[in-house]
Design an enzyme around this catalytic site. Structure first.
Site, PDB file in Angstrom:
ATOM      1  N   GLY A 141      44.200  36.840  83.990  1.00  0.00           N
ATOM      2  CA  GLY A 141      45.369  35.973  83.867  1.00  0.00           C
ATOM      3  C   GLY A 141      46.657  36.762  83.760  1.00  0.00           C
ATOM      4  N   LYS A 142      46.669  37.771  82.905  1.00  0.00           N
ATOM      5  CA  LYS A 142      47.871  38.596  82.742  1.00  0.00           C
ATOM      6  C   LYS A 142      48.087  39.483  83.963  1.00  0.00           C
ATOM      7  CE  LYS A 142      47.170  38.552  77.727  1.00  0.00           C
ATOM      8  NZ  LYS A 142      45.845  37.893  77.783  1.00  0.00           N
ATOM      9  N   ASP A 195      38.489  47.060  83.982  1.00  0.00           N
ATOM     10  CA  ASP A 195      37.582  46.474  83.001  1.00  0.00           C
ATOM     11  C   ASP A 195      36.211  47.092  83.229  1.00  0.00           C
ATOM     12  OD1 ASP A 195      37.771  43.908  81.003  1.00  0.00           O
ATOM     13  OD2 ASP A 195      35.726  44.250  81.694  1.00  0.00           O
ATOM     14  N   ASP A 200      46.217  44.960  76.494  1.00  0.00           N
ATOM     15  CA  ASP A 200      45.770  43.754  75.795  1.00  0.00           C
ATOM     16  C   ASP A 200      44.378  44.092  75.276  1.00  0.00           C
ATOM     17  OD1 ASP A 200      46.044  41.004  74.987  1.00  0.00           O
ATOM     18  OD2 ASP A 200      44.587  40.510  76.542  1.00  0.00           O
ATOM     19  N   CYS A 241      44.669  39.203  70.418  1.00  0.00           N
ATOM     20  CA  CYS A 241      44.565  37.780  70.063  1.00  0.00           C
ATOM     21  C   CYS A 241      43.866  37.652  68.710  1.00  0.00           C
ATOM     22  CB  CYS A 241      43.837  36.985  71.147  1.00  0.00           C
ATOM     23  SG  CYS A 241      42.159  37.555  71.490  1.00  0.00           S
TER      24      CYS A 241
END
Length: 417
Positions: free
Chosen positions: A195-196, A214, A271, A321
């Site tokens: 998404g980012k 990733d 992130d 998060c």
């Protein structure tokens, strides 16, 4: 709930929802307002209605796992793999009350469950109990179509998929804080599900290079699928461990693939993997102390790699998060003490609150951080009537506050003198 479009699509989204892409059985033709965020022109906000307390519970029941339950609260239907238990005589077409097994105690295939469970709403079964539990692994479609969920959220299945991407608001804010520019080379160090990454490419007008890493292969494939769906050609996704992304010898990069030479990137988004304690909804707490404390060392390894890969004058944005001091403000204090080349920067836009005390940061430094803390919002119900009477300013304020727990810090790497 936030969406970022590549172009201004508010009116087009409204048209699609009104013409039937929204679940008519759930909304009964009601119009849900779609708001453009005043500080983020590529973000649309869609209010969620609930919890609704007048839904009649049915005798026929199905129990789903906690993760499936979280998805249902966010507007999803119930897919077959998430169903743990179903009433003995459940048939296709039956009206079913759906519950979440928040402690994970229900046995797969059980005909009833009297343990701790949370009501999620009612739906219509697409399959019989026998079909659901016949052992065929290829059954992966919708098992129960939710018609009366306790939280109403419009479905965006097949709604402008080439232009829209569903995100929590802070997840869109962090990309704006990174402020990617056309022509730059940018690294998303822990990128899945993308998404980012796709937001970065969109903000750059797809001009430049966005490298996404990733270490889980199926997640990397998801990044590639999202980039393809959104028509973004500047993204290159690799299955690679971010802690090993720094090339230790000085031999030239192999066709732009990881690992990379020092000072290769204009901007880096970290992130970071975290304990996820800010995620909402989350009805099941499965963390152990050992697991929670394991993230800080991993985040520091990734951060160290990020600093090495960042060009002098470049920007590094760190986000999580989660809500713990150890994974957020303590990491900022550690970074400033460990890397004298880094300087904390003000953030734009500043939508969240300031950082939390307790890590030795000054009041000025805390003001340069963003911490999204949904606990500051009083718990209240949102029904159709109150939504219709609400002022736009109040709905925007609620969207900014009543989101997931999230943390953002922005650093610049000083140029050597």
């Amino acid at each position: 709930m936030s969406i970022f479009p590549k172009i201004s699509l508010r009116l087009e989204v409204e048209r699609y929802l009104k013409e039937g892409f929204m679940n008519k059985e759930q909304f009964n033709g009601l119009s849900v307002p779609i708001l453009q965020h005043p500080d983020l022109q590529d973000v649309l906000l869609i209010p969620i209605i609930g919890p609704r307390r007048n839904i009649k519970k049915q005798q026929c029941e199905a129990v789903v796992g906690a993760q499936c339950g979280n998805a249902v609260l966010r507007g999803a239907h119930v897919y077959v793999p998430g169903i743990v238990s179903a009433s003995k005589f459940m048939k296709a077409g039956d009206v079913i009350s759906v519950y979440s097994d928040i402690k994970g105690k229900c046995k797969k295939g059980a005909k009833e469950f009297d343990g701790t469970k949370v009501f999620l709403g009612n739906g219509i079964s697409e399959l019989s109990r026998k079909e659901i539990f016949n052992g065929l692994p290829e059954l992966k479609g919708i098992g129960i179509r939710m018609t009366e969920p306790i939280y109403l959220s419009p479905s965006f299945d097949n709604v402008l998929p080439n232009y829209l991407f569903l995100q929590n608001l802070p997840s869109a804010v962090v990309t704006h804080v990174l402020d990617p520019q056309p022509g730059e080379k940018i690294l998303d160090l822990c990128a899945a599900p993308g998404g980012k990454t796709t937001h970065i490419a969109a903000l750059m007008h797809d001009q430049g290079e966005v490298i996404a890493l990733d270490k889980i292969s199926n997640k990397v494939e998801k990044i590639k699928q999202n980039a393809l769906l959104l028509g973004l050609n500047s993204i290159k996704a690799f299955c690679f461990d971010g802690t090993k992304a720094l090339k230790l010898d000085m031999v030239k990069d192999a066709e732009g693939k990881p690992p990379f030479l020092r000072e290769s990137f204009d901007r880096i988004l970290l992130d970071a993997p975290c304990s996820g304690m800010g995620q909402r909804p989350n009805m099941a707490c499965s963390w152990t102390l050992k697991e929670v404390t394991s993230y800080q060392p991993l985040q520091r390894k990734l951060f160290t790699v990020g600093v090495e890969l960042l060009k002098p004058g470049g920007v590094l944005v760190y986000s999580t998060c989660t809500i713990t001091l150890a994974e957020n403000e303590e990491q900022v204090a550690w970074a400033l003490a460990t890397f004298p080349c880094l300087q904390l920067q003000p953030q734009e836009p500043q939508i969240g609150g300031e950082g939390m005390m307790g890590a030795g940061l000054s009041s000025e430094q805390l003001k340069q951080l963003q911490r999204f803390d949904p606990s500051v919002v009083p718990v209240r119900d949102t029904d159709i009537a109150s939504l219709g009477d609400a002022r736009i300013e109040d709905m925007i304020w609620l969207a900014n506050k009543d989101c997931i727990g999230f943390f953002i810090a922005k650093f610049i790497k000083r140029k050597s003198t």
